[in-house]
Design a protein around this motif. Structure first.
Motif, PDB file in Angstrom:
ATOM      1  N   GLY A  82       0.805  -1.207   0.000  1.00 25.92           N
ATOM      2  CA  GLY A  82       0.000   0.000   0.000  1.00 25.92           C
ATOM      3  C   GLY A  82       0.835   1.253   0.000  1.00 25.92           C
ATOM      4  N   LEU A  83       0.195   2.340   0.364  1.00 29.17           N
ATOM      5  CA  LEU A  83       0.898   3.615   0.496  1.00 29.17           C
ATOM      6  C   LEU A  83       1.814   3.560   1.718  1.00 29.17           C
ATOM      7  N   PRO A  84       2.902   4.302   1.712  1.00 29.26           N
ATOM      8  CA  PRO A  84       3.782   4.298   2.885  1.00 29.26           C
ATOM      9  C   PRO A  84       3.223   5.100   4.055  1.00 29.26           C
ATOM     10  N   ASP A 101      -3.943  15.476   2.778  1.00 32.89           N
ATOM     11  CA  ASP A 101      -2.761  15.646   3.633  1.00 32.89           C
ATOM     12  C   ASP A 101      -2.059  14.305   3.846  1.00 32.89           C
ATOM     13  N   GLY A 102      -0.733  14.343   3.895  1.00 26.95           N
ATOM     14  CA  GLY A 102       0.048  13.151   4.255  1.00 26.95           C
ATOM     15  C   GLY A 102       0.202  12.140   3.146  1.00 26.95           C
TER      16      GLY A 102
ATOM     17  N   VAL B 290       4.956  -2.523  16.265  1.00 33.03           N
ATOM     18  CA  VAL B 290       5.349  -1.329  17.040  1.00 33.03           C
ATOM     19  C   VAL B 290       4.453  -0.115  16.799  1.00 33.03           C
ATOM     20  N   LEU B 291       3.400  -0.281  16.025  1.00 37.41           N
ATOM     21  CA  LEU B 291       2.606   0.882  15.619  1.00 37.41           C
ATOM     22  C   LEU B 291       1.991   1.611  16.813  1.00 37.41           C
ATOM     23  N   LYS B 317       2.150  11.994  12.132  1.00 37.89           N
ATOM     24  CA  LYS B 317       0.729  12.302  11.982  1.00 37.89           C
ATOM     25  C   LYS B 317       0.051  11.407  10.952  1.00 37.89           C
ATOM     26  N   PHE B 318       0.809  11.048   9.932  1.00 38.16           N
ATOM     27  CA  PHE B 318       0.216  10.246   8.860  1.00 38.16           C
ATOM     28  C   PHE B 318       0.797   8.835   8.835  1.00 38.16           C
ATOM     29  N   LEU B 319       1.091   8.355  10.011  1.00 36.87           N
ATOM     30  CA  LEU B 319       1.628   7.005  10.166  1.00 36.87           C
ATOM     31  C   LEU B 319       0.655   5.967   9.602  1.00 36.87           C
TER      32      LEU B 319
END
Lengths: 132, 395
Positions: A82-84, A101-102, B290-291, B317-319
């Motif tokens: 998937g996306l990172p 965003d992100g 580990v998330l 923030k976008f983990l």
């Protein structure tokens, strides 16, 4: 390999965009049930490794619902990943326009970026396919 | 990763898309497309090093303090373990061992440190989002330094030399000698007794300990940030000529072998987590395990001890939080100096680069139910493997 490369090249051509990262880039795609015409618009051609500055613009013959929930997901089908990152679609002051965003891509190749558009009664999907 | 080389990657990937692979050619010259791709790997493409969560990252006095701490064996339970025990300067700040060995045998291979400050994530599973936060974890790990948080702070601030430096750098209060009133061994990550001792401290005391602990990590990070990534022959292409075999290997690296899909950019890593089939089901699922720890870490980019604004914490923030997607995934390591940093993979299971290349070819052939990785098909004959190895050895 040559077939893949040819596909990549065609993907770029079909996207109707140059690879110049200094120029705006966009793709258009109808949602699966045809309610929305969606435009994925980025400040520059997407590149691997950096947060992208992109937005989703929805247009419809009906009014785009104010309570529409937009979820983002994507990945590389050929690689099975998937996306990172986990990007988010954030409503903007412009009705029907969502800031993404992100958003990041991890490598060159063929990507899909999908949006789930949920108005609470009849979810629709729109999927963009493109090559980096 | 902090960007800057990415526009070059974009150009290169575009060129790659139109590239007809040439197998028969003079190895000493590059065509325009090859050169464009290889030049995306140059150190000159690195962005300025900047960790917004560490205000003293580039402070010379912090780097000096960090260097002292890095080599100080007093910062361990038996007085014999320092950061440099595993990160040995004469071994590219690695140790040459399968897995780290300090107070006990660990579970992960020791990574080299030069250039590591440019990374987005730290540890093989990326459970830390800054170098300074990473530097704290081994100090409390029973298999590494084996200390408790309060013992570390007492050790530091009882030393007049360290105390003076901490005061000057971080305005650490010293007038009340507050550290002398701390329990000897209290830690939120320790044994039950140590945890109980930690809970019995008042919140202001715990906060002061955590703040000083974070400062310690930031000083060590400042030192490690001063270790530049090693230069190699790619940085001066096309002026530097590669041997014909290494040049052929370079063409494989950016083409048929597809290494560059993940090993891209100046550090030869795209800073992501990939499943190459080395995870152990039920034992070590890598990134997937580990998330939650990343999000709840009091020393992460969004935590109160970070110097960053929320806008600087995009990676956190976008983990990506999908355990399923990240099961068995480990960080893509940079490849600069790779010939000097054996053994390989997160658990050091591969002793040589030859074994690594053989593994990739074999693992990529898996099909159907047996397939436990995300590798693309990699077909290399014996000659091509040798060529690729020649290239890897000049990185």
């Amino acid at each position: 390999m040559p077939k893949t490369l040819l596909t990549l090249t065609l993907g770029l051509l079909l996207a109707g965009c140059g690879a110049d990262p200094n120029h705006a880039w966009h793709l258009q795609q109808p949602s699966d049930k045809g309610t929305y015409q969606a435009t994925l618009s980025c400040a520059s051609a997407p590149i691997p490794g950096a947060f992208q500055e992109c937005k989703l613009i929805l247009q419809s013959s009906q009014a785009v619902p104010a309570n529409l929930l937009v979820a983002v997901d994507g990945g590389m089908p050929a690689h099975g990943h998937g996306l990172p990152t986990a990007p988010q679609a954030i409503p903007t002051d412009t009705h029907g326009t969502y800031r993404i965003d992100g958003l990041k891509f991890s490598m060159p190749g063929e990507w899909v970026l999908g949006f789930l558009l949920d108005n609470g009664t009849q979810p629709e999907k729109v999927v963009f396919r493109f090559s980096l | 990763m902090k960007t800057g080389w990415l526009a070059a990657v974009m150009l290169a990937s575009t060129l790659l898309a139109g590239w007809a692979w040439q197998t028969e050619k003079d190895s000493s010259t590059w065509n325009e497309q090859e050169l464009a791709i290889l030049q995306t790997l140059r150190l000159q493409n690195l962005p300025a090093l900047q960790d917004a969560s560490n205000a003293v990252q580039h402070h010379p006095a912090a780097a000096d303090l960090g260097r002292q701490l890095f080599f100080d064996q007093r910062l361990s339970r038996n007085g014999k373990v320092a950061c440099a025990t595993c990160h040995q300067p004469d071994k590219a700040f690695s140790d040459g061992k399968t897995v780290a060995e300090a107070l006990a045998r660990g579970t992960r291979n020791t990574p080299a440190l030069p250039g590591v400050a440019y990374n987005d994530w730290f540890f093989w599973d990326g459970r830390k989002d800054s170098l300074w936060s990473q530097a704290l974890a081994p100090l409390e790990n029973p298999a590494e330094h084996g200390l408790t948080r309060t013992r570390i702070i007492r050790l530091l601030l009882q030393d007049p030399h360290y105390r003076q430096q901490f005061t000057q750098l971080f305005a650490t209060p010293t007038d009340s000698e507050w550290w002398q009133h701390l329990p000897e061994d209290a830690s939120p990550n320790g044994t039950l007794t140590q945890l109980q001792a930690w809970k019995q401290m008042d919140s202001q005391q715990r906060q002061q300990v955590d703040r000083t602990f974070a400062h310690l990590g930031k000083a060590i990070a400042a030192y490690v940030s001063s270790l530049p990534p090693p230069a190699n022959a790619l940085d001066n292409l096309p002026q530097t000529a590669l041997s014909p075999e290494a040049a052929a290997g370079a063409r494989l690296f950016i083409g048929k072998a597809q290494c560059i899909l993940c090993h891209s950019g100046p550090l030869l890593s795209n800073q992501t987590f990939q499943n190459i089939g080395t995870g152990s089901l039920g034992q070590d699922s890598g990134r997937a395990a580990v998330l939650d720890a990343i999000l709840t870490d009091r020393f992460n980019c969004l935590g109160e001890y970070s110097d960053a604004s929320a806008d600087d914490c995009g990676e956190l923030k976008f983990l990506s939080r999908s355990r399923h997607a990240l099961a068995g995934a480990f960080k893509v390591p940079g490849l600069r100096n790779v010939a000097q940093t054996a053994p390989y993979f997160h658990d050091g299971r591969m002793a040589t680069l030859e074994e690594v290349v053989d593994y990739y070819v074999e693992a990529s052939r898996q099909t159907g139910q047996r397939r436990d990785n995300e590798l693309p098909a990699i077909e290399l004959d014996v000659t091509e493997k040798h060529q690729l190895l020649s290239f890897l050895r000049i990185l």
